[in-house]
Design an enzyme around this catalytic site. Structure first.
Site, PDB file in Angstrom:
ATOM      1  N   GLY A  10      16.554 -15.304  56.283  1.00 53.04           N
ATOM      2  CA  GLY A  10      16.982 -14.521  57.440  1.00 53.04           C
ATOM      3  C   GLY A  10      15.797 -13.801  58.058  1.00 53.04           C
ATOM      4  N   TYR A  13      16.475  -8.823  62.524  1.00 52.37           N
ATOM      5  CA  TYR A  13      16.046  -7.429  62.698  1.00 52.37           C
ATOM      6  C   TYR A  13      15.752  -6.745  61.361  1.00 52.37           C
ATOM      7  CZ  TYR A  13      17.017  -7.468  67.669  1.00 52.37           C
ATOM      8  OH  TYR A  13      16.959  -7.729  69.013  1.00 52.37           O
ATOM      9  N   ASN A  91      22.932 -12.504  58.564  1.00 47.78           N
ATOM     10  CA  ASN A  91      23.928 -11.697  59.265  1.00 47.78           C
ATOM     11  C   ASN A  91      25.281 -11.741  58.556  1.00 47.78           C
ATOM     12  OD1 ASN A  91      23.250 -14.315  60.137  1.00 47.78           O
ATOM     13  ND2 ASN A  91      24.608 -14.186  61.881  1.00 47.78           N
ATOM     14  N   ALA A 164      16.857   1.998  60.704  1.00 48.64           N
ATOM     15  CA  ALA A 164      17.554   1.992  61.988  1.00 48.64           C
ATOM     16  C   ALA A 164      16.648   1.274  62.983  1.00 48.64           C
ATOM     17  CB  ALA A 164      17.843   3.417  62.447  1.00 48.64           C
ATOM     18  N   GLU A 165      17.243   0.523  63.898  1.00 50.01           N
ATOM     19  CA  GLU A 165      16.427  -0.175  64.895  1.00 50.01           C
ATOM     20  C   GLU A 165      15.748   0.851  65.798  1.00 50.01           C
ATOM     21  OE1 GLU A 165      18.594  -3.394  66.786  1.00 50.01           O
ATOM     22  OE2 GLU A 165      19.471  -3.900  64.843  1.00 50.01           O
ATOM     23  N   ALA A 225      29.406   4.568  57.527  1.00 51.66           N
ATOM     24  CA  ALA A 225      30.675   5.165  57.963  1.00 51.66           C
ATOM     25  C   ALA A 225      30.499   6.667  58.186  1.00 51.66           C
ATOM     26  CB  ALA A 225      31.758   4.893  56.923  1.00 51.66           C
ATOM     27  N   CYS A 276      25.992  -2.774  63.520  1.00 49.62           N
ATOM     28  CA  CYS A 276      26.497  -2.480  62.168  1.00 49.62           C
ATOM     29  C   CYS A 276      27.630  -1.475  62.052  1.00 49.62           C
ATOM     30  CB  CYS A 276      25.326  -2.053  61.292  1.00 49.62           C
ATOM     31  SG  CYS A 276      24.154  -3.408  61.079  1.00 49.62           S
ATOM     32  N   PHE A 338      21.447  -0.676  72.903  1.00 47.98           N
ATOM     33  CA  PHE A 338      22.395   0.273  72.305  1.00 47.98           C
ATOM     34  C   PHE A 338      21.732   1.598  71.954  1.00 47.98           C
ATOM     35  CE2 PHE A 338      21.759   0.568  67.665  1.00 47.98           C
ATOM     36  CZ  PHE A 338      20.848  -0.460  67.441  1.00 47.98           C
ATOM     37  N   LYS A 339      20.402   1.635  71.998  1.00 47.68           N
ATOM     38  CA  LYS A 339      19.632   2.877  71.847  1.00 47.68           C
ATOM     39  C   LYS A 339      18.244   2.586  72.375  1.00 47.68           C
ATOM     40  CE  LYS A 339      18.113   3.779  67.597  1.00 47.68           C
ATOM     41  NZ  LYS A 339      17.930   3.865  66.124  1.00 47.68           N
TER      42      LYS A 339
HETATM   43  P1  NAD Z   1      20.147 -10.912  62.520  1.00 49.49           P
HETATM   44  O1  NAD Z   1      21.270 -11.636  63.141  1.00 49.49           O
HETATM   45  O2  NAD Z   1      19.118 -10.264  63.376  1.00 49.49           O
HETATM   46  O3  NAD Z   1      19.367 -11.888  61.517  1.00 49.49           O
HETATM   47  C1  NAD Z   1      20.006 -12.702  60.581  1.00 49.49           C
HETATM   48  C2  NAD Z   1      19.249 -14.036  60.528  1.00 49.49           C
HETATM   49  O4  NAD Z   1      19.768 -14.811  59.452  1.00 49.49           O
HETATM   50  C3  NAD Z   1      19.412 -14.890  61.783  1.00 49.49           C
HETATM   51  O5  NAD Z   1      18.142 -15.167  62.343  1.00 49.49           O
HETATM   52  C4  NAD Z   1      20.123 -16.173  61.286  1.00 49.49           C
HETATM   53  O6  NAD Z   1      19.692 -17.350  61.954  1.00 49.49           O
HETATM   54  C5  NAD Z   1      19.697 -16.198  59.835  1.00 49.49           C
HETATM   55  N1  NAD Z   1      20.575 -16.994  58.972  1.00 49.49           N
HETATM   56  C6  NAD Z   1      21.932 -16.995  58.908  1.00 49.49           C
HETATM   57  N2  NAD Z   1      22.350 -17.845  57.960  1.00 49.49           N
HETATM   58  C7  NAD Z   1      21.254 -18.412  57.405  1.00 49.49           C
HETATM   59  C8  NAD Z   1      21.038 -19.361  56.378  1.00 49.49           C
HETATM   60  N3  NAD Z   1      22.056 -19.885  55.696  1.00 49.49           N
HETATM   61  N4  NAD Z   1      19.761 -19.717  56.085  1.00 49.49           N
HETATM   62  C9  NAD Z   1      18.719 -19.192  56.755  1.00 49.49           C
HETATM   63  N5  NAD Z   1      18.854 -18.269  57.733  1.00 49.49           N
HETATM   64  C10 NAD Z   1      20.113 -17.876  58.055  1.00 49.49           C
HETATM   65  O7  NAD Z   1      20.824  -9.819  61.552  1.00 49.49           O
HETATM   66  P2  NAD Z   1      20.196  -8.420  61.122  1.00 49.49           P
HETATM   67  O8  NAD Z   1      20.435  -7.415  62.177  1.00 49.49           O
HETATM   68  O9  NAD Z   1      18.826  -8.652  60.612  1.00 49.49           O
HETATM   69  O10 NAD Z   1      21.167  -8.037  59.906  1.00 49.49           O
HETATM   70  C11 NAD Z   1      21.118  -8.722  58.680  1.00 49.49           C
HETATM   71  C12 NAD Z   1      21.922  -7.943  57.657  1.00 49.49           C
HETATM   72  O11 NAD Z   1      21.315  -6.666  57.449  1.00 49.49           O
HETATM   73  C13 NAD Z   1      23.363  -7.668  58.037  1.00 49.49           C
HETATM   74  O12 NAD Z   1      24.161  -7.715  56.905  1.00 49.49           O
HETATM   75  C14 NAD Z   1      23.316  -6.243  58.570  1.00 49.49           C
HETATM   76  O13 NAD Z   1      24.551  -5.580  58.427  1.00 49.49           O
HETATM   77  C15 NAD Z   1      22.266  -5.622  57.682  1.00 49.49           C
HETATM   78  N6  NAD Z   1      21.536  -4.471  58.264  1.00 49.49           N
HETATM   79  C16 NAD Z   1      21.147  -4.510  59.557  1.00 49.49           C
HETATM   80  C17 NAD Z   1      20.403  -3.449  60.087  1.00 49.49           C
HETATM   81  C18 NAD Z   1      19.969  -3.434  61.533  1.00 49.49           C
HETATM   82  O14 NAD Z   1      19.530  -2.379  61.985  1.00 49.49           O
HETATM   83  N7  NAD Z   1      20.043  -4.524  62.268  1.00 49.49           N
HETATM   84  C19 NAD Z   1      20.043  -2.383  59.260  1.00 49.49           C
HETATM   85  C20 NAD Z   1      20.445  -2.402  57.926  1.00 49.49           C
HETATM   86  C21 NAD Z   1      21.188  -3.458  57.438  1.00 49.49           C
HETATM   87  C1  UGA Z   2      22.285   2.474  61.737  1.00 47.07           C
HETATM   88  C2  UGA Z   2      21.908   3.476  60.644  1.00 47.07           C
HETATM   89  O1  UGA Z   2      21.319   4.630  61.247  1.00 47.07           O
HETATM   90  C3  UGA Z   2      20.932   2.864  59.659  1.00 47.07           C
HETATM   91  O2  UGA Z   2      20.683   3.763  58.602  1.00 47.07           O
HETATM   92  C4  UGA Z   2      21.544   1.574  59.109  1.00 47.07           C
HETATM   93  O3  UGA Z   2      20.631   0.949  58.235  1.00 47.07           O
HETATM   94  C5  UGA Z   2      21.879   0.642  60.256  1.00 47.07           C
HETATM   95  O4  UGA Z   2      22.793   1.298  61.152  1.00 47.07           O
HETATM   96  C6  UGA Z   2      22.556  -0.618  59.840  1.00 47.07           C
HETATM   97  O5  UGA Z   2      23.122  -0.709  58.778  1.00 47.07           O
HETATM   98  O6  UGA Z   2      22.486  -1.507  60.678  1.00 47.07           O
HETATM   99  P1  UGA Z   2      21.145   1.583  63.981  1.00 47.07           P
HETATM  100  O7  UGA Z   2      22.516   1.095  64.264  1.00 47.07           O
HETATM  101  O8  UGA Z   2      20.020   0.635  64.080  1.00 47.07           O
HETATM  102  O9  UGA Z   2      21.103   2.181  62.478  1.00 47.07           O
HETATM  103  O10 UGA Z   2      20.794   2.828  64.907  1.00 47.07           O
HETATM  104  P2  UGA Z   2      21.267   4.371  64.911  1.00 47.07           P
HETATM  105  O11 UGA Z   2      20.089   5.193  65.161  1.00 47.07           O
HETATM  106  O12 UGA Z   2      22.088   4.702  63.737  1.00 47.07           O
HETATM  107  O13 UGA Z   2      22.180   4.422  66.194  1.00 47.07           O
HETATM  108  C7  UGA Z   2      23.439   3.766  66.244  1.00 47.07           C
HETATM  109  C8  UGA Z   2      24.200   4.213  67.484  1.00 47.07           C
HETATM  110  O14 UGA Z   2      24.593   5.574  67.359  1.00 47.07           O
HETATM  111  C9  UGA Z   2      23.357   4.141  68.765  1.00 47.07           C
HETATM  112  O15 UGA Z   2      24.142   3.629  69.806  1.00 47.07           O
HETATM  113  C10 UGA Z   2      22.971   5.581  69.010  1.00 47.07           C
HETATM  114  O16 UGA Z   2      22.737   5.862  70.347  1.00 47.07           O
HETATM  115  C11 UGA Z   2      24.220   6.287  68.509  1.00 47.07           C
HETATM  116  N1  UGA Z   2      23.978   7.714  68.168  1.00 47.07           N
HETATM  117  C12 UGA Z   2      23.104   8.045  67.199  1.00 47.07           C
HETATM  118  C13 UGA Z   2      24.680   8.694  68.838  1.00 47.07           C
HETATM  119  O17 UGA Z   2      25.511   8.393  69.711  1.00 47.07           O
HETATM  120  N2  UGA Z   2      24.464  10.005  68.527  1.00 47.07           N
HETATM  121  C14 UGA Z   2      23.592  10.372  67.557  1.00 47.07           C
HETATM  122  O18 UGA Z   2      23.442  11.590  67.308  1.00 47.07           O
HETATM  123  C15 UGA Z   2      22.880   9.363  66.880  1.00 47.07           C
END
Ligand code: NAD
Ligand code: UGA
Length: 447
Positions: A10, A13, A91, A164-165, A225, A276, A338-339
């Site tokens: 994967g 992000y 994902n 966080a992104e 949550a 998420c 989204f941010k």
């Molecule tokens: P993403 O969609 O950006 O990336 C996932 C990647 O996995 C994709 O590029 C997809 O093509 C690849 N993929 C899917 N199946 C595959 C397979 N079988 N073999 C190889 N590649 C494969 O997703 P993401 O935002 O990076 O999130 C990944 C996980 O991390 C999710 O469970 C999400 O909830 C968690 N997470 C995300 C964030 C965030 O800020 N985006 C933060 C913390 C945790």
């Molecule tokens: C969130 C968590 O902050 C991370 O810890 C977690 O790893 C991640 O989800 C995940 O599991 O994907 P992210 O969604 O990337 O991170 O960004 P956040 O900074 O949490 O913002 C999420 C949303 O909440 C945004 O739309 C932001 O604008 C909003 N937000 C945040 C508010 O509306 N008010 C606030 O005070 C803070």
């Protein structure tokens, strides 16, 4: 065991930035990030200005590590077999069909990764869950691994990611905590230790928390949550403030100054977006229902209800204003991500608010510094909310100056720094500052 070779499945992000930071901090470890998406891997290997993920500080790290000890590849099976430790960072979206559709996490990408790991492994592997997963998924992963390959030993750890992104690199450099869940068996404890040894290259040991697998899996869902719940709490109070002439900024400050509550995640907004929060809360609700905890399920569902309410509320505020002053049905949306500091628009409130306007027959103008126009169109088409042909209802702008020239009401939906330069005197009451980023509250509409 000292790990020397890692494979991460994967390259999104989470997978790519996380592995880039491990590669930077652990030059003695070779890391290959693999993905089924061939175009994405091409981009990770291509020009630095066109990487598939925009994240401040990421390109600098990629420049330092790429093709030294960080590699991007489509050769999934070989890369797995070469590695001692395999991260699953694919994902886990909300399921669209079958049992639990619309609520449970779709684990098909995780399951197919586990099958590929089993099929490709000729030596023992440590498999690390990096994706966010429902509690007890490790059990399922172990079952798939052992059913498809009984000649090697697999140890499954849970190491959820909290970045966080927009601040991913900063978060990875200075994590509040690193959570590692593993079995308390001899091989489980040894696997946990090898992952601790990687993180301790830059994370202070007292911030590395080792727990059982189920606690690690559940803590991730619960953390998201709780964060989302704070946002819905403050957004719900913003509606009450508007009715009572209290000022939500003042209320938020007053609440946050209590150190038992704290100041973070109390910023009023047009609702939380991102890939998420919504899916993880739905997943938590589904889990609660599965365990017959229906009151608990309803409690967490409320967080999402308030989020939807806030988005509709924004539409109603602007629509009422436009009707009151008999204005043309045209609005300008500033910010689609989204941010700020990300090109990610997944679940952005801009999509939902825009779709309300489109349904009402509005023309909408859109500008975002990072999200591509094609992505914006895809986001809107996915909601299927449009009445007329989408192309006739939306106009894209490629600068703040050009979109502000349209003279239509300006809706600040993302807190991009460049929007702070808006001239509030010039645009007078046309600005709806749904992120409360401008100072001139008399000349802008604030929550
Ligand atoms: P993403 O969609 O950006 O990336 C996932 C990647 O996995 C994709 O590029 C997809 O093509 C690849 N993929 C899917 N199946 C595959 C397979 N079988 N073999 C190889 N590649 C494969 O997703 P993401 O935002 O990076 O999130 C990944 C996980 O991390 C999710 O469970 C999400 O909830 C968690 N997470 C995300 C964030 C965030 O800020 N985006 C933060 C913390 C945790
Ligand atoms: C969130 C968590 O902050 C991370 O810890 C977690 O790893 C991640 O989800 C995940 O599991 O994907 P992210 O969604 O990337 O991170 O960004 P956040 O900074 O949490 O913002 C999420 C949303 O909440 C945004 O739309 C932001 O604008 C909003 N937000 C945040 C508010 O509306 N008010 C606030 O005070 C803070």
């Amino acid at each position: 065991m000292g790990i020397k070779r890692i494979c991460c499945i994967g390259a999104g992000y989470v997978g790519a930035p996380t592995m880039a930071v491990i590669a930077l901090k652990c030059p003695h470890i070779d890391i290959t990030v693999v993905d089924i998406d061939i175009e994405k891997i091409k981009k990770w290997n291509g020009p630095i200005e066109h990487l598939p993920v925009y994240e401040p500080g990421l390109s600098e790290i990629i420049l330092k590590t790429r093709d030294k000890n960080l590699f991007f590849s489509n050769e999934i099976e070989n890369s797995i077999d070469n590695a001692e430790m395999i991260f699953i960072a694919v994902n886990t979206p909300t399921k669209l069909s079958g049992e639990g559709a619309g609520m449970a996490a779709d684990l098909s990408y995780v399951e197919s990764s586990a099958k590929t790991i089993a099929k490709s492994s000729k030596s023992d592997k440590i498999v690390v869950e990096k994706s966010t997963l429902p509690v007890r998924t490790a059990e399922k992963i172990k079952e798939i691994l052992n059913k498809n390959n009984n000649s090697v030993n697999f140890e499954v750890l849970s190491n959820p990611e909290f970045l966080a992104e927009g601040t991913a690199i900063e978060d990875l450099f200075k994590s509040d905590r690193v959570l590692i869940g593993g079995d308390k068996t001899k091989s489980g404890l040894s696997a946990v230790q090898s992952l601790v040894n990687i993180y301790k290259n830059w994370i202070p040991i007292d911030k590395i928390l080792t727990v059982n697998v189920w606690s690690a899996e559940l803590s991730k869902l619960a953390s998201n949550a709780m964060l989302a719940q704070r946002i819905s709490s403050i957004n719900s109070l913003s509606a009450l403030c508007k009715k009572t002439d209290a000022d939500i900024e003042e209320v938020s400050k007053a609440i946050g100054m209590d150190k038992r509550i704290g100041t973070e995640f109390l910023k009023v907004s047009p609702g939380f977006g991102g890939s998420c929060f919504k899916k993880d809360i739905l997943n938590l609700v589904y889990l609660c229902q599965h365990y017959d905890l229906n009151e608990i399920a309803d409690y967490w569902k409320g967080v999402l209800t308030i989020n939807d309410f806030q988005r509709s509320r924004i539409f109603n505020i602007v629509n009422t204003f436009i009707k009151k002053y008999n204005l043309k049905k045209e609005i300008s949306i500033l910010g689609w991500a989204f941010k700020k500091n990300t090109d990610d628009s997944r679940e952005s409130s801009s999509i939902y608010v825009a779709s309300h306007f489109l349904k009402e027959g509005y023309i909408i103008n859109i500008y975002d510094p990072k999200v591509k126009n094609d992505q914006i169109k895809k986001d809107l088409v996915m909601l299927k909310h449009t009445s007329k042909d989408l192309n006739q209802q939306i106009n894209f702008f490629n600068s703040l100056e050009l979109i502000t020239n349209t003279k239509s009401p300006l809706l600040i939906m993302t807190e991009w720094d460049e929007f702070k330069s808006l001239n509030t005197n010039k645009h007078k009451l046309r600005i709806f500052d749904f992120r409360n980023i401008l100072n001139n509250s008399k000349l802008t509409y604030r929550f």
